[in-house]
Design an enzyme around this catalytic site. Structure first.
Site, PDB file in Angstrom:
ATOM      1  N   HIS A   1      16.037 -14.595 -24.005  1.00  0.00           N
ATOM      2  CA  HIS A   1      15.381 -13.503 -23.278  1.00  0.00           C
ATOM      3  C   HIS A   1      13.994 -13.871 -22.870  1.00  0.00           C
ATOM      4  O   HIS A   1      13.450 -13.153 -22.047  1.00  0.00           O
ATOM      5  CB  HIS A   1      15.356 -12.243 -24.041  1.00  0.00           C
ATOM      6  CG  HIS A   1      16.723 -11.575 -24.149  1.00  0.00           C
ATOM      7  ND1 HIS A   1      16.865 -10.043 -24.257  1.00  0.00           N
ATOM      8  CD2 HIS A   1      17.898 -11.992 -23.841  1.00  0.00           C
ATOM      9  CE1 HIS A   1      18.312  -9.714 -24.213  1.00  0.00           C
ATOM     10  NE2 HIS A   1      18.562 -10.998 -24.247  1.00  0.00           N
TER      11      HIS A   1
ATOM     12  N   HIS B   1      26.990 -16.424 -26.636  1.00  0.00           N
ATOM     13  CA  HIS B   1      27.901 -15.755 -27.600  1.00  0.00           C
ATOM     14  C   HIS B   1      28.824 -16.099 -28.242  1.00  0.00           C
ATOM     15  O   HIS B   1      29.443 -15.506 -29.182  1.00  0.00           O
ATOM     16  CB  HIS B   1      28.612 -14.747 -26.389  1.00  0.00           C
ATOM     17  CG  HIS B   1      27.930 -13.548 -25.468  1.00  0.00           C
ATOM     18  ND1 HIS B   1      28.357 -13.151 -24.307  1.00  0.00           N
ATOM     19  CD2 HIS B   1      26.444 -13.719 -25.282  1.00  0.00           C
ATOM     20  CE1 HIS B   1      27.507 -12.454 -24.016  1.00  0.00           C
ATOM     21  NE2 HIS B   1      26.111 -12.628 -24.434  1.00  0.00           N
TER      22      HIS B   1
END
EC number: 1.11.1.21
Length: 721
Positions: A99, A264
């Site tokens: 992020h 993920h």
């Protein structure tokens, strides 16, 4: 204190306090005024390290192996105040690094992991960054231990890389050298929305109409909404968002699938609770919360009861190890929409085998359903992404390699050329997205090259304009562009309208011949020609000067250049050369301000450069707007003298043009643009213009112009630092 009068027992005891809030700031009173604050960021007044501190030298003293060892130990050192999922902080650290880096957008090079900006507003309080404050607090003991030798920016980026290594991935490498900022950035446009998750950034039905330069679909998100477009699940629509946003982060389809899947493969989403119990974000939290946000003071709120995105569950069977489990589950099971305990949309598998379920984060005797976000389902349902995913599934080694390279690109995209990387793990391979430039020759006769340039038939305007055009592409945001490499002679730059291709071809033909004759690079000769032009112009104004010059620039080749990637560097406006490609909604002076900030100039450097370039005859296509002199080609302060002369009057003409007339006779003396006149209308810029218009500052004007010019010519010379 906010400057209000305090006359009660509970009021502020100071009658006229300093203004510590934005309620009555100048920008609040005059919102349309040109805001120069973006040019005055990150100076010594905000930096506690002092002007002599050099992080890039300090980090070289770091015990790199000891730091990495401590980070490896951190991954499995679960803390009771914020327990690690399955006893491993890897997923949390990767999300933090992702992020930070994923805020980068290629259009203007802003965002990214290069400054440690995740520590400050607005990023530290974005909805997409819920609970990443905990990740940074977990890193604090390590930052405290290694101190000035490791920046927050480097540590945040490195933590995710070490997390992957600790879970079994062979990473591609890592480069240190990111310098911290100490104040929120003022130049980055994150969107116009006034509320979190606002999506007023599309001008049509197409998802491709996302406003430039943005690379996220909603305010406060890193890229796409994990529940679906505007929170409504639709994998094929979400695939459009994924393609647009990742493309604007400089990623192709293969890199996009790799990053999504690799991100993920480990960790989980958190939504096992009610989001209404979360406290305010870090910027809005109470003082006793000490910079931590989203604190749940009502229910347990940690471990298996954590709420972050609202989606709940892991993507894979083994969320603390690198494997190919993501593709196994995604491609082999059918999935159905369900709601998480927090009420968020998520996809869960139909009839999944018990052994394919991940265990609970706290109790290995309990198994939970894995989940997929709408973005994951986009990988499965978009035909292009699906084909890539199937190849990765069949070839885990290939997937691991592509991901490792894409992760390296993601975390280093805004660092500039490889020469800026520091440390023992810098990959030897040159990557085309790094815009490689070969080393140039430093051992040639500079005086002979200057003599040949001076003897050519090039005008001062031609020499200075060409050097400026070569250097002005530099962006301090992601360290791309600039004069080094002389890519102005390659596609696409040689054909850019802003570079006046016909004039450029003529000038390059002469300068390339001089480079060949003297053994200098074309890049050096282009800059040297600009310097020669300025020296000639200064002499014409009565000043003998030598413009500083540092040889050693290299010449890039077409093979070293991803031409398409340079499209975003094309200037669509240049206030310094008084040019707009077309009319824009944004005022020309604001466009100039944005370009100035990207080049790393201050307001007074911008002022002196514009005034100097006007009198040197460098306007695009030789227009005469703003050329307030009858001595074109002499480096005089005439621009400022005539701009501030009250014998003149300024009258609007047409198409944002103005006439400067003699106040007595009404005769037209010059024409001007908004960019020219802003140096007389804006109170701050006028104060600088008046300095340079003074009778005793003619020499100061020349010296300041040369200093600012040299700064731009050397902006990308990281080898000189």
């Amino acid at each position: 204190m906010d400057g209000k009068v305090g006359n009660t027992a509970t009021g502020c005891p100071v009658m006229h306090g300093g203004m510590t809030s934005a309620e009555t700031s100048n920008t609040a009173w005059w919102p349309n005024a040109l805001n120069l604050d973006i040019l005055h960021q990150h100076d010594t007044k905000t930096n506690p390290m002092g002007k002599n501190f050099n992080y890039r030298e300090e980090v070289k003293k770091l015990d790199f192996e000891a730091l990495k060892k401590d980070l490896h130990a951190l991954m499995t050192d679960s803390q009771p105040w914020w327990p690690a999922d399955w006893g491993h902080y890897g997923g949390l650290m990767i999300r933090m690094s992702w992020h930070a880096a994923g805020s980068y957008r290629v259009a203007d090079g802003r965002g990214g992991a290069g400054t440690g900006n995740q520590r400050f507003a607005p990023l530290n309080s974005w909805p997409d960054n819920v609970n990443l404050d905990k990740a940074r607090r977990l890193l604090w003991p390590i930052k405290k231990k290694y101190g000035n030798k490791i920046s927050w920016a480097d540590l945040i980026a490195l933590a995710g890389t070490i997390a992957y290594e600790s879970m079994g991935l062979k990473t591609f490498g890592f480069g240190f050298g990111r310098e911290d900022i100490w104040h929120p950035e003022k130049d980055v446009y994150w969107g116009s929305e006034q509320e979190w998750l606002g999506a007023k950034r599309y001008d049509g039905k197409s998802r491709e109409s996302l406003e430039n330069p943005l690379a996220a679909v909603q305010m406060g998100l890193i890229y796409v909404n994990p529940e679906g477009v505007n929170g409504q699940p639709d994998p094929l629509r979400t695939a459009q968002d994924v393609r647009v946003t990742f493309g604007r982060m400089a990623m192709n389809d293969e890199e996009t699938v790799a990053l999504t899947a690799g991100g993920h493969t480990v960790g989980k989403c958190h939504g096992n609770g009610n989001a209404k119990f979360l406290g305010p974000d870090p910027e809005a939290a109470d003082v006793e919360d000490q910079g931590l946000g989203w604190i749940n003071k009502t229910t347990r709120g940690i471990g298996r009861n954590t709420v972050s995105s609202g989606i709940e569950g892991a993507w894979t069977t083994h969320p603390t190890q690198w494997d190919n489990g993501y593709f196994y589950l995604l491609l082999n099971y059918d999935w159905e929409l369900k709601k998480s305990p927090a009420g968020a949309w998520q996809w869960e598998p139909i009839h999944i085998k018990e052994e394919d379920k991940p265990v609970d984060v706290e109790d290995p005797a309990i198994r939970r359903n894995p989940i997929m976000t709408d973005a994951d389902m986009a990988i499965k349902m978009d035909p292009v992404y699906r084909k890539i995913a199937e190849r990765f599934y069949k070839d885990p080694d290939y997937f691991a390699e592509v991901f490792a390279r894409a992760w390296f690109k993601l975390t280093h995209r805004d660092m500039g050329p490889k020469t800026r990387y520091i440390g023992p793990d810098v990959p030897k391979e040159d990557l085309i997205w790094q815009d490689p430039v070969p080393a140039g020759n430093r051992a040639y006769d500079i005086a002979a090259a200057k003599a040949k340039i001076a003897a050519s038939n090039l005008t001062i305007g031609e020499m200075v304009s060409t050097a400026w055009d070569s250097a002005r592409t530099f962006r301090g945001s992601d360290k791309r562009g600039g004069a080094n490499g002389a890519r102005i002679r390659l596609k696409p730059q040689k054909d850019w309208e802003g570079n006046e291709p016909q004039r450029l071809t003529k000038v390059l033909r002469i300068l390339e011949s001089i480079a060949a004759d003297t053994g200098a690079s074309v890049a050096d000769v282009i800059v040297l020609a600009g310097n020669v032009g300025i020296e000639k112009a200064a002499k014409a104004a009565g000043f003998d000067i030598i413009v500083p010059f540092a040889p050693g620039r290299g010449d890039a080749t077409d093979d070293m250049t991803d031409a398409e990637s340079f499209d975003v560097l094309e200037p669509l406006h240049d206030g310094y050369r008084n040019w707009l490609k077309k009319a824009y909604d944004v005022r020309p002076e604001e466009l100039m301000l944005d370009r100035t900030q990207l080049m790393g100039l201050t307001a007074h450097e911008m002022t002196v450069l514009v005034g100097g370039l006007r009198v040197l005859g460098t306007n695009h296509n030789n227009t005469q707007h703003g050329v307030f002199t009858d001595r074109v080609g002499a480096l005089t302060n005439d621009f400022f003298v005539n701009l501030t002369d009250m014998a003149n009057v300024w009258i609007p003409s047409k198409d944002n043009l103005y006439e400067i007339r003699d106040r007595k006779t009404g005769n037209i003396k010059w024409t001007a643009t908004r960019v020219d006149l802003v140096f007389g209308s804006n109170s701050i810029l006028r104060s600088y213009a008046e300095v340079y218009a003074q009778d005793d500052n003619k020499e100061k004007f020349v010296k300041d112009f040369v200093a600012a010019w040299t700064k731009i010519m050397n902006a990308d010379r990281f080898d000189l630092a």
